[in-house]
Design a protein around this motif. Structure first.
Motif, PDB file in Angstrom:
ATOM      1  N   TRP A 532       0.796  -1.217   0.000  1.00  0.00           N
ATOM      2  CA  TRP A 532       0.000   0.000   0.000  1.00  0.00           C
ATOM      3  C   TRP A 532       0.838   1.281   0.000  1.00  0.00           C
ATOM      4  N   GLY A 533       1.938   1.281   0.743  1.00  0.00           N
ATOM      5  CA  GLY A 533       2.721   2.504   0.872  1.00  0.00           C
ATOM      6  C   GLY A 533       3.309   2.983  -0.441  1.00  0.00           C
ATOM      7  N   ALA A 534       3.691   2.047  -1.323  1.00  0.00           N
ATOM      8  CA  ALA A 534       4.303   2.430  -2.599  1.00  0.00           C
ATOM      9  C   ALA A 534       3.350   3.279  -3.436  1.00  0.00           C
ATOM     10  N   GLN A 535       2.047   2.948  -3.401  1.00  0.00           N
ATOM     11  CA  GLN A 535       1.059   3.732  -4.154  1.00  0.00           C
ATOM     12  C   GLN A 535       1.053   5.185  -3.698  1.00  0.00           C
ATOM     13  N   LEU A 536       1.058   5.379  -2.383  1.00  0.00           N
ATOM     14  CA  LEU A 536       0.977   6.741  -1.858  1.00  0.00           C
ATOM     15  C   LEU A 536       2.256   7.527  -2.102  1.00  0.00           C
ATOM     16  N   ARG A 537       3.395   6.891  -1.912  1.00  0.00           N
ATOM     17  CA  ARG A 537       4.656   7.605  -2.155  1.00  0.00           C
ATOM     18  C   ARG A 537       4.744   8.071  -3.602  1.00  0.00           C
ATOM     19  N   ARG A 541       4.908  12.047  -4.798  1.00  0.00           N
ATOM     20  CA  ARG A 541       6.073  12.519  -5.554  1.00  0.00           C
ATOM     21  C   ARG A 541       5.678  13.073  -6.924  1.00  0.00           C
ATOM     22  N   SER A 542       4.620  12.502  -7.522  1.00  0.00           N
ATOM     23  CA  SER A 542       4.194  12.958  -8.850  1.00  0.00           C
ATOM     24  C   SER A 542       3.119  14.039  -8.770  1.00  0.00           C
ATOM     25  N   ASN A 543       2.848  14.524  -7.556  1.00  0.00           N
ATOM     26  CA  ASN A 543       1.831  15.560  -7.340  1.00  0.00           C
ATOM     27  C   ASN A 543       0.456  15.112  -7.833  1.00  0.00           C
ATOM     28  N   ASP A 544       0.171  13.814  -7.657  1.00  0.00           N
ATOM     29  CA  ASP A 544      -1.102  13.228  -8.098  1.00  0.00           C
ATOM     30  C   ASP A 544      -2.088  13.286  -6.931  1.00  0.00           C
ATOM     31  N   ARG A 545      -2.744  14.415  -6.801  1.00  0.00           N
ATOM     32  CA  ARG A 545      -3.653  14.635  -5.677  1.00  0.00           C
ATOM     33  C   ARG A 545      -4.848  13.671  -5.719  1.00  0.00           C
ATOM     34  N   LYS A 546      -5.346  13.373  -6.907  1.00  0.00           N
ATOM     35  CA  LYS A 546      -6.522  12.511  -7.038  1.00  0.00           C
ATOM     36  C   LYS A 546      -6.239  11.110  -6.506  1.00  0.00           C
ATOM     37  N   THR A 547      -5.103  10.534  -6.905  1.00  0.00           N
ATOM     38  CA  THR A 547      -4.747   9.199  -6.413  1.00  0.00           C
ATOM     39  C   THR A 547      -4.490   9.234  -4.914  1.00  0.00           C
ATOM     40  N   PHE A 551      -6.494   6.899  -1.926  1.00  0.00           N
ATOM     41  CA  PHE A 551      -5.878   5.842  -1.125  1.00  0.00           C
ATOM     42  C   PHE A 551      -5.385   6.288   0.254  1.00  0.00           C
ATOM     43  N   ALA A 552      -5.247   7.572   0.494  1.00  0.00           N
ATOM     44  CA  ALA A 552      -4.663   8.036   1.760  1.00  0.00           C
ATOM     45  C   ALA A 552      -5.601   7.790   2.933  1.00  0.00           C
ATOM     46  N   ALA A 553      -5.039   7.389   4.062  1.00  0.00           N
ATOM     47  CA  ALA A 553      -5.820   7.251   5.290  1.00  0.00           C
ATOM     48  C   ALA A 553      -6.405   8.606   5.667  1.00  0.00           C
ATOM     49  N   SER A 554      -7.591   8.579   6.249  1.00  0.00           N
ATOM     50  CA  SER A 554      -8.344   9.821   6.477  1.00  0.00           C
ATOM     51  C   SER A 554      -7.643  10.782   7.421  1.00  0.00           C
ATOM     52  N   GLY A 555      -6.791  10.260   8.316  1.00  0.00           N
ATOM     53  CA  GLY A 555      -6.180  11.120   9.324  1.00  0.00           C
ATOM     54  C   GLY A 555      -4.891  11.785   8.906  1.00  0.00           C
ATOM     55  N   ILE A 556      -4.407  11.514   7.692  1.00  0.00           N
ATOM     56  CA  ILE A 556      -3.094  12.033   7.297  1.00  0.00           C
ATOM     57  C   ILE A 556      -3.070  13.551   7.293  1.00  0.00           C
ATOM     58  N   GLU A 557      -4.023  14.167   6.597  1.00  0.00           N
ATOM     59  CA  GLU A 557      -3.932  15.613   6.395  1.00  0.00           C
ATOM     60  C   GLU A 557      -4.343  16.421   7.622  1.00  0.00           C
ATOM     61  N   SER A 558      -4.854  15.757   8.646  1.00  0.00           N
ATOM     62  CA  SER A 558      -5.055  16.481   9.904  1.00  0.00           C
ATOM     63  C   SER A 558      -3.726  16.657  10.637  1.00  0.00           C
ATOM     64  N   ARG A 560      -0.387  16.455   8.598  1.00  0.00           N
ATOM     65  CA  ARG A 560       0.442  17.174   7.636  1.00  0.00           C
ATOM     66  C   ARG A 560      -0.321  17.289   6.318  1.00  0.00           C
ATOM     67  N   SER A 561      -0.244  18.473   5.706  1.00  0.00           N
ATOM     68  CA  SER A 561      -0.954  18.711   4.450  1.00  0.00           C
ATOM     69  C   SER A 561      -0.258  17.991   3.298  1.00  0.00           C
ATOM     70  N   PHE A 562      -0.945  17.916   2.180  1.00  0.00           N
ATOM     71  CA  PHE A 562      -0.380  17.272   0.994  1.00  0.00           C
ATOM     72  C   PHE A 562       0.919  17.962   0.583  1.00  0.00           C
ATOM     73  N   ASN A 563       0.941  19.284   0.608  1.00  0.00           N
ATOM     74  CA  ASN A 563       2.154  20.015   0.226  1.00  0.00           C
ATOM     75  C   ASN A 563       3.282  19.787   1.223  1.00  0.00           C
ATOM     76  N   GLU A 564       2.959  19.692   2.498  1.00  0.00           N
ATOM     77  CA  GLU A 564       3.994  19.391   3.492  1.00  0.00           C
ATOM     78  C   GLU A 564       4.561  17.995   3.271  1.00  0.00           C
ATOM     79  N   LEU A 565       3.704  17.053   2.904  1.00  0.00           N
ATOM     80  CA  LEU A 565       4.174  15.700   2.616  1.00  0.00           C
ATOM     81  C   LEU A 565       5.088  15.695   1.396  1.00  0.00           C
ATOM     82  N   ARG A 566       4.743  16.473   0.380  1.00  0.00           N
ATOM     83  CA  ARG A 566       5.592  16.560  -0.817  1.00  0.00           C
ATOM     84  C   ARG A 566       6.977  17.077  -0.452  1.00  0.00           C
TER      85      ARG A 566
END
Length: 663
Positions: A532-537, A541-547, A551-558, A560-566
Motif C-alpha cells: 500500500w505505501g508504494a502507491q501513496l509515495r 512525488r508525482s503531485n497526483d492529488r486525485k490518487t 488511497f490516503a488514510a483519512s487522518g493524514i492531512e489532519s 500534515r498537508s499534501f504540500n507538506e508531505l511533498r
C-alpha cells in the motif's frame, strides 16, 4: 379445526383509531389501570393480537373479543394463526455437548478456533452455537450451527439460513456463504465470511443524527441491495439498524437467519415479528409478509434517519423499555398496525416515506422503485462520518494482536486491516518498525505516522481502548528483535500476529498468523498482498492529488498537508537507516534549550518529554497526543509540543520540538 393457508387481505378493515385513543389507553395501562378498564372491546382485541407476537396465549383472548364484536374476518385470521402456531416440544437430544463436539472436530481437521461468538445456550434458551475460526485455507470464517429441523417449532414459518444463502447466491454487499460442513451424524455448521463494519445502531443511539445526505445514501444503498435480494426470490423480513453494517463508506447487510424464499414479489408467507419497532401492519395483524414488508421496514428506517424520531411513536408519555418486548409491542407495533402514517409538508423524502409506510402492502412502491428514486435525487457518494462505537472495548489480557508494520505513509488499506482485527474482537498493538529510520521509503517521522494512524482509527469510531501504537527501533538481528518484544510490557497478552511479511512470520514462528488474505480474502479466490505505501509515495512525488485522496488514510492531512508531505518526500539530504548510538529528544522554549532527554526503549519521544516535565510539575499531563501538535497541560496552562526537525551525527539521533502556548 382444519388449517387453511388461504391468504386473506385486510385492506379496509383497519379501525378508525386515532393516536389520541391509543395513547390514552397506553398511559392508562402504564399507570396501573386494567386493559378492560382502559380500552374498548375492539381495541382490546387488536392489543391482544399484537401481544401474541411474543406469547401465543393471547391468540385465544383476541379471538373471543373478535367474536364479541362480530369481526368475522379477524376471527378467520386468528383461527388460521392458532392452527399455524401450535407449538411442538423440540427434541434437543442431538444437541448435547455442541461446543465440545465442535472443538474436537476443529482439532482433528486443523481449524484454529479464534473465539466463541455465541454459545448454544443462554439461560436455558436454545440457540445456534457460532465460532470464529482460521480455516485450513488460512482465511477467517464464521461457522454457525444449523439447528436440526426436529428442534424448530413452526417449521412452516422459517427457511433454513443455508437454503436462503444458496438461493441468494453471491452479492458484494451481503456476507459470502461458503456452504456447510457436517461435524458428525447429528451436528452441522454453516460456513460464511465474517461481516465487518459498524452497526447502524451506533449512528442512531442517544439522539445522534446523521446529515440528510448520509441518511439518504444509506437508505439508497440498502434499497439497491434489497432490490437485488428480492430479484433472487428472497424476503429479508428483519430490517433494523442492528442488522445493517457501515464498513468504511460501504453499506452491508448480514444475518439472513429469518429470511424466507418466495415464488414471486407478491407472494405472502407466514412469519414472526422480529422487532416490534419495525413491524408492518400485515405482520402485526396477520403474521404475514411479502417483499412489500421489507419496503415498510426501510420506510421506518428512512424516517428515523431523516428526523431522529420513530414514525409510530404516537405516545411519548408511554415510556419505552428497549429490553421489554411487550412494552415495545404496545408502543410501536400496535400503532404501526392501527394508526396511518401522518405526513404533511413538501419534503420529497418524507413523501416517499408516506408511500413506503402505506398500511396496504399493494400500495407501497417496489424496492427497485425506491432505489431508482433515491439514486436519481442523490447519484453521488458522500463520506459517512463514524460515531464512537458503542459497547465493550476488547480486553488486552490474552487477547492482543501484534501488528508490526514499517508503514512509511498510512494507506486506507492499513487502517482497514487494523479495523478488521479490532472488529474480530482483538485489542490491536500497532508496532511501527524501524521507528527512527528516515529514508525515501520512510519519509515521515514515525511519531507523526503514529498520529495519522490514530486519527484515522478515530474517524472510524475507535478509541484508545481499542488499540495502542508504539515505536520499535531497527535491530540488526532477529534475535535482538525477538528479545525486544519478549521484554516489552504486555507481551504475555499477545496471542496472534497480523502481518503478510514472511520475515515477520519467521520472527514469530509458533504464533497464529492473520495476514491480509486472512481478513480480506475470499474462499477459492486468489488474494495478492498489497504494497500500500508504494502507491501513496508515488502519488505524492508525482503531485497526483486525485490518487492520493483515493488511497490516503483519512487522518493524514489532519497532521500534515499534501504540500507538506511533498516537501518531506523531496528532502533526501540526510537519510537515516540505522541509529548506532542513542536517540535523544530536545525541547526549546522561547528559543532556548528547555530540556534534553534520552528516549528509552518502549518510549515515544513525547513520553520522554512528559517524564521530565513531571519532575518539576507532577500535574503535567497529555491533553491530546494525537493532535497535529501534541496538546499538554503544564503548570495548569494549555501548551503544545511542535515537532521541529531531526538531526543525525552518524551515531546519535536528536529529535527537536518547540514548546509553545496553545493558540
Amino acid at each position: 379445526m382444519m388449517c387453511s393457508v388461504t391468504s386473506v387481505h385486510l385492506t379496509g378493515v383497519f379501525m378508525d383509531t386515532t393516536q389520541t385513543s391509543i395513547c390514552s389507553v397506553l398511559v392508562a395501562i402504564q399507570s396501573g389501570m386494567s386493559l378492560e378498564q382502559a380500552a374498548s372491546t375492539e381495541l382490546r382485541a387488536y392489543i391482544y393480537l399484537s401481544l401474541a407476537l411474543f406469547d401465543g396465549v393471547y391468540f385465544n383472548r383476541a379471538r373471543e373479543l373478535f367474536v364479541q364484536t362480530e369481526n368475522h374476518l379477524m376471527v378467520q385470521e386468528v383461527d388460521r394463526l392458532l392452527c399455524r402456531y401450535t407449538k411442538s416440544v423440540p427434541d434437543s437430544s442431538g444437541r448435547r455437548d455442541v461446543e465440545q463436539r465442535f472443538w474436537d472436530y476443529a482439532h482433528t481437521h486443523n481449524l484454529v478456533v479464534l473465539r466463541t461468538l455465541q454459545t448454544s445456550r443462554d439461560d436455558d434458551e436454545l440457540r445456534a452455537a457460532v465460532f470464529l475460526v482460521l480455516d485450513t485455507d488460512e482465511k477467517v470464517k464464521v461457522l454457525k450451527e444449523l439447528i436440526p429441523s426436529t428442534e424448530v417449532c413452526d417449521v412452516g414459518v422459517v427457511d433454513f439460513e443455508s437454503t436462503v444463502f444458496e438461493q441468494l447466491g453471491s452479492h458484494p454487499a451481503v456476507t459470502q456463504y461458503y456452504g456447510s460442513v457436517k461435524i458428525d451424524e447429528t451436528l452441522a455448521f454453516l460456513r460464511r465470511e465474517y461481516a465487518f463494519g459498524q452497526s447502524l445502531l451506533d449512528f442512531m443511539r442517544d439522539g445522534r443524527r446523521v446529515t440528510q445526505g448520509v441518511a439518504v445514501q444509506i437508505v439508497r444503498d440498502l434499497a439497491r441491495i434489497l432490490a437485488d435480494v428480492h430479484d433472487q426470490g428472497i424476503v429479508y423480513l428483519d430490517l433494523r439498524p442492528k442488522n445493517v453494517l457501515i464498513h468504511m463508506n460501504d453499506v452491508q447487510m448480514f444475518d439472513f437467519n429469518t429470511s424466507r424464499r418466495v415464488a414471486s414479489r407478491d407472494e405472502e408467507i407466514d412469519t414472526h415479528v422480529f422487532d416490534p419497532r419495525y413491524a408492518p401492519p400485515e405482520m402485526v395483524l396477520r403474521h404475514r409478509a411479502s417483499t412489500a414488508s421489507d419496503v415498510f421496514q426501510l420506510g421506518v428506517l428512512l424516517h428515523q434517519l431523516l428526523t431522529g424520531t420513530h414514525p409510530f411513536d404516537v405516545c411519548h408519555e408511554f415510556v419505552e423499555h428497549s429490553d421489554d418486548w411487550q412494552n415495545l409491542t404496545l408502543k410501536f407495533a400496535l400503532a404501526s398496525a392501527l394508526v396511518p402514517y401522518a405526513y404533511t409538508g413538501d419534503d420529497p423524502h418524507l413523501a416517499l416515506v408516506a408511500r413506503m409506510l402505506h398500511p396496504d402492502p399493494s400500495r407501497r412502491p417496489r424496492m427497485r422503485e425506491v432505489a431508482q428514486y433515491l439514486t436519481e435525487r442523490h447519484p453521488h457518494q458522500v463520506v459517512i462520518p463514524h460515531p464512537e462505537r458503542y459497547g465493550i472495548s476488547p480486553v488486552r489480557e490474552r487477547n492482543t494482536v501484534l501488528f508490526p508494520a514499517r508503514m512509511g505513509i498510512p494507506h486506507k488499506g492499513h487502517i482497514d486491516y487494523i479495523a478488521r482485527l479490532i472488529e474480530l474482537g482483538y485489542f490491536v498493538r500497532v508496532s511501527l518498525q524501524q521507528a527512527y529510520t528516515q529514508t525515501s521509503r520512510d519519509p515521515i517521522p514515525k511519531w507523526l505516522v503514529q498520529k495519522m494512524i490514530a486519527r484515522s482509527l478515530r474517524d472510524l469510531g475507535y478509541t484508545q481502548n481499542d488499540f495502542s501504537i508504539e515505536l520499535t527501533p531497527f535491530f540488526e538481528t532477529d534475535e535482538e528483535h525477538r528479545m525486544h518484544f519478549a521484554a516489552s510490557p504486555g507481551w504475555k497478552d499477545v496471542v496472534v500476529i497480523a502481518s503478510s511479511n514472511p520475515d515477520v512470520h519467521t520472527l514469530f514462528a509458533g504464533y497464529p498468523i492473520l495476514d491480509q488474505s486472512a481478513v480480506f480474502g475470499k474462499e477459492n479466490v486468489m488474494y495478492l498482498d498489497r504494497s500500500w505505501g508504494a502507491q501513496l509515495r508515488a502519488a505524492i512525488r508525482s503531485n497526483d492529488r486525485k490518487t492520493f485522496e483515493q488511497f490516503a488514510a483519512s487522518g493524514i492531512e489532519s497532521i500534515r498537508s499534501f504540500n507538506e508531505l511533498r516537501a518531506m518526500l523531496a528532502d533526501e539530504s540526510c537519510p537515516i537507516e540505522f541509529v548506532h548510538g542513542c536517540v535523544f529528544v530536545e525541547v526549546q522554549k522561547e528559543h532556548e534549550l528547555f530540556l534534553r532527554k534520552r528516549v528509552r526503549r518502549f518510549q515515544t519521544p513525547e513520553q520522554a518529554i512528559m517524564n521530565v516535565l513531571r519532575t518539576t510539575d507532577p500535574t503535567a499531563r497529555f491533553v491530546d497526543v494525537f493532535a497535529r501538535d501534541t496538546q499538554i497541560s503544564l503548570q495548569d496552562q494549555p501548551m503544545r509540543l511542535v515537532y521541529h526537525s531531526v538531526q543525525f551525527d552518524g551515531t546519535d539521533e536528536v529529535i527537536r520540538y518547540d514548546l509553545l502556548p496553545l493558540m
